[in-house]
Design a protein around this motif. Structure first.
Motif, short mmCIF file in Angstrom:
data_model
loop_
_atom_site.label_atom_id
_atom_site.label_comp_id
_atom_site.label_asym_id
_atom_site.label_seq_id
_atom_site.Cartn_x
_atom_site.Cartn_y
_atom_site.Cartn_z
N ILE A 134 -12.09 8.69 28.76
CA ILE A 134 -11.84 9.09 27.66
C ILE A 134 -9.70 9.35 28.13
O ILE A 134 -9.00 8.88 27.12
CB ILE A 134 -11.94 10.37 27.64
N LEU A 135 -9.96 9.27 29.00
CA LEU A 135 -8.43 9.76 29.76
C LEU A 135 -7.50 8.82 29.75
O LEU A 135 -6.29 8.86 28.75
CB LEU A 135 -8.12 10.25 31.05
N ALA A 136 -8.19 7.69 30.21
CA ALA A 136 -6.95 6.42 30.42
C ALA A 136 -6.80 5.62 28.77
O ALA A 136 -5.34 5.74 28.82
CB ALA A 136 -7.87 4.87 31.06
N CYS A 137 -7.60 6.02 27.98
CA CYS A 137 -7.30 5.79 26.37
C CYS A 137 -6.35 6.11 25.43
O CYS A 137 -5.23 5.76 25.33
CB CYS A 137 -8.71 5.38 25.69
N CYS A 138 -6.58 7.83 26.23
CA CYS A 138 -5.23 8.99 25.58
C CYS A 138 -4.25 8.44 26.64
O CYS A 138 -3.17 8.22 25.23
CB CYS A 138 -6.06 10.25 26.37
N LEU A 139 -3.71 7.89 27.76
CA LEU A 139 -2.51 8.22 28.15
C LEU A 139 -2.39 6.52 27.44
O LEU A 139 -0.91 6.25 27.34
CB LEU A 139 -3.13 7.71 29.90
N HIS A 140 -3.35 5.49 27.66
CA HIS A 140 -2.76 4.16 26.81
C HIS A 140 -2.01 4.65 25.71
O HIS A 140 -0.77 3.70 25.42
CB HIS A 140 -3.51 3.52 26.54
N ILE A 141 -3.12 5.01 25.10
CA ILE A 141 -2.11 5.48 24.14
C ILE A 141 -0.91 6.31 23.65
O ILE A 141 -0.26 6.04 22.31
CB ILE A 141 -3.38 6.49 22.59
N PHE A 142 -1.02 7.27 24.56
CA PHE A 142 1.05 8.15 23.99
C PHE A 142 1.17 7.42 24.64
O PHE A 142 2.58 7.44 23.99
CB PHE A 142 0.08 9.07 25.20
N ILE A 143 1.20 6.82 25.64
CA ILE A 143 2.62 5.44 26.66
C ILE A 143 3.08 4.44 25.10
O ILE A 143 3.89 4.47 24.79
CB ILE A 143 1.67 5.02 27.92
N THR A 144 2.37 4.06 24.71
CA THR A 144 2.60 3.04 23.48
C THR A 144 3.11 3.84 22.10
O THR A 144 4.54 3.32 21.81
CB THR A 144 1.27 2.61 22.87
N ALA A 145 3.14 4.49 22.12
CA ALA A 145 3.60 5.87 20.93
C ALA A 145 4.13 5.30 22.07
O ALA A 145 5.69 5.43 20.72
CB ALA A 145 2.94 6.30 20.60
N THR A 146 4.52 6.52 22.21
CA THR A 146 6.20 6.83 23.05
C THR A 146 7.26 5.33 22.98
O THR A 146 8.31 5.68 22.58
CB THR A 146 6.19 7.77 24.91
N LEU A 147 6.80 4.57 24.01
CA LEU A 147 7.44 3.18 23.41
C LEU A 147 8.15 2.61 21.83
O LEU A 147 8.78 2.16 21.33
CB LEU A 147 6.79 1.97 24.27
N LEU A 148 7.00 3.10 20.83
CA LEU A 148 7.02 2.39 19.84
C LEU A 148 8.41 3.27 19.19
O LEU A 148 8.92 2.87 19.00
CB LEU A 148 5.63 2.89 19.04
N GLN A 149 8.36 5.48 19.63
CA GLN A 149 9.26 6.01 19.19
C GLN A 149 10.46 5.13 19.51
O GLN A 149 11.86 5.48 18.79
CB GLN A 149 8.97 7.24 19.40
N ILE A 150 10.31 4.74 20.58
CA ILE A 150 11.75 4.77 21.97
C ILE A 150 12.33 2.93 21.11
O ILE A 150 13.58 2.87 20.53
CB ILE A 150 11.72 4.37 22.97
N PHE A 151 11.56 2.33 20.68
CA PHE A 151 12.28 0.53 21.31
C PHE A 151 11.86 0.00 19.58
O PHE A 151 12.55 -0.71 19.44
CB PHE A 151 11.39 -0.35 22.24
N ASP A 152 10.82 0.55 19.00
CA ASP A 152 10.65 -0.39 18.49
C ASP A 152 9.64 0.99 16.89
O ASP A 152 8.81 0.80 16.95
CB ASP A 152 9.16 -1.21 18.36
N ARG A 153 10.33 1.46 16.97
CA ARG A 153 10.19 2.58 15.45
C ARG A 153 10.06 1.32 13.52
O ARG A 153 11.31 1.35 13.08
CB ARG A 153 10.82 3.73 15.39
N SER A 154 8.56 2.22 13.59
CA SER A 154 8.84 1.38 12.10
C SER A 154 9.33 2.45 11.22
O SER A 154 9.33 3.24 10.79
CB SER A 154 7.14 1.13 11.54
N PRO A 155 10.17 1.89 9.72
CA PRO A 155 10.55 2.27 9.08
C PRO A 155 9.56 2.69 7.57
O PRO A 155 9.59 3.23 7.04
CB PRO A 155 11.37 1.72 8.19
#
Length: 393
Positions: free
Chosen positions: A258-279
């Motif tokens: 559960i912790l690993a999945c939450c971390l995975h989601i948090f990291i990918t969501a953060t990368l999306l916000q920084i590099f690939d934010r959807s309009p």
């Protein structure tokens, strides 16, 4: 040339007439059957998930009941929020297909019941029947109008099905598979039914997505059935392997996964916000962040592009990282499973399913890009401002 499928659709935002609708369009009985089966399949999958949740409740397994219920309601809430955002965009642009204002209270009732994909699929089916009726009446103008409306609703429904696939069906498979491995003879049949329905739902979702893409690209001969089938198999196999790897870890280390999945989601969501934010939700900062986290949940199982761009490097990084994760899960399953588990009939199958489908899926991806990839630059699972869904590459 339009950059996205939605450029071809009557979504009220804009029409790109550089690629006209094909002069000869036809909705076949097979298309109507597939649309109907999509709606029926949704209710079957939902009913079997609710059934297993009720079984957990009756057996006083409240933790299992809570997790099963959460994986039913949370994805439905996400889909409802995305669907409302689509209706908002349609209303802002005075879309021809803004059906939300018609039979408004019925539609609100359906959204409250968390059945957003069904609402869109029913509209698409209605427009398909109207297009066929106009064809029989020899009214090509009306036929094309309803055909365009069907494309738009089918495209919206396809996006919602993708979220449903990877935020509901896939997590349900992880949960029920990990619980099945723990063994409960009284519930095994219900767990198996839920798992099978989720697997079938995921496969059908991907197939329906490919169908929606083919509908919107009938004027492009370079999108073949072989390419669509290869893409469905590719994403299905990779997702299945990811599901089994996470399920194995959920069996061995439920709290750590559960912790690993939450971390995975948090990291990918953060990368999306920084590099690939959807309009898609750029009008609202909270909605924008929430949408990124929803995509992060999808990224546990497969990769979709949030914005238009080159796929090579993104795919290389994503699939390499996930393959390493699957290998690590396989090693942990082989080394740290207890002795009864190692002697069970499912020990070797789980080990194989963690790796072999993934490798096969990547093989199908390479075959697709080597021989069936459209020469026209259309990117895989691209997200755009009007609708976060476009053609598959």
């Amino acid at each position: 040339m339009p950059k996205t499928v939605r450029d071809l659709l009557p979504n009220g935002h804009s029409y790109d007439e550089t690629d006209e609708m094909p002069k000869k369009i036809k909705i076949t009985e097979l298309d109507l059957v597939m649309s109907t089966l999509t709606i029926v399949g949704h209710f079957i999958d939902l009913g079997l998930d609710i059934n297993v949740a009720v079984r957990y409740y009756l057996a006083k397994m409240m933790t299992e009941f809570a997790w099963t219920l959460a994986f039913i309601l949370l994805p439905a809430f996400v889909n409802t929020a995305v669907s409302i955002r689509m209706y908002s965009l349609d209303k802002q642009q005075d879309s021809l297909s803004n059906e939300f204002t018609k039979r408004k209270w019925l539609r609100i009732f359906i959204l409250v019941l968390q059945m957003a994909p069904i609402l869109r699929s029913i509209d698409a089916l209605i427009y398909a029947f109207k297009s066929r009726q106009a064809e029989r009446n020899k009214d090509p103008a009306t036929q094309h109008t309803y055909y365009r409306l069907m494309l738009k609703e089918d495209s919206d429904a396809a996006l919602l099905r993708i979220f449903e696939c990877f935020l509901e069906a896939a997590p349900q498979q992880v949960l029920q598979t990990s619980l099945l491995l723990r063994g409960n003879d009284e519930l095994v049949v219900h767990q198996m039914l839920s798992i099978c329905s989720s697997i079938g739902g995921m496969g059908w979702c991907l197939a329906a997505y490919q169908r929606a893409i083919r509908f919107a690209q009938q004027d492009k001969a370079n999108m073949t059935w072989c390419g669509s089938v290869l893409q469905t198999i590719w994403h299905f196999l990779v997702s299945l392997s990811r599901i089994m790897a996470i399920s194995a870890m959920a069996y061995l280390y439920p709290h750590w996964i559960i912790l690993a999945c939450c971390l995975h989601i948090f990291i990918t969501a953060t990368l999306l916000q920084i590099f690939d934010r959807s309009p898609f939700c750029s009008h609202n900062r909270v909605g924008d962040i929430a949408f990124s986290f929803a995509l992060g949940g999808v990224y546990l199982f497969t990769y979709i592009l949030p914005i238009e761009g080159r796929t090579r490097y993104r795919y290389s990084i994503y699939y390499s990282i996930c393959f390493v994760q699957n290998i690590a899960c396989s090693i942990a399953w082989y080394l740290f499973a207890d002795e009864p588990t190692k002697l069970s009939v499912y020990f070797i199958p789980v080990l194989v399913l963690c790796l072999v489908p993934y490798a096969l899926g990547l093989g199908f991806m390479l075959v697709y890009y080597g021989f069936f990839h459209p020469k026209v630059k259309i990117n895989d699972f691209v997200f755009t401002v009007n609708n976060p869904l476009t053609a598959v590459s």
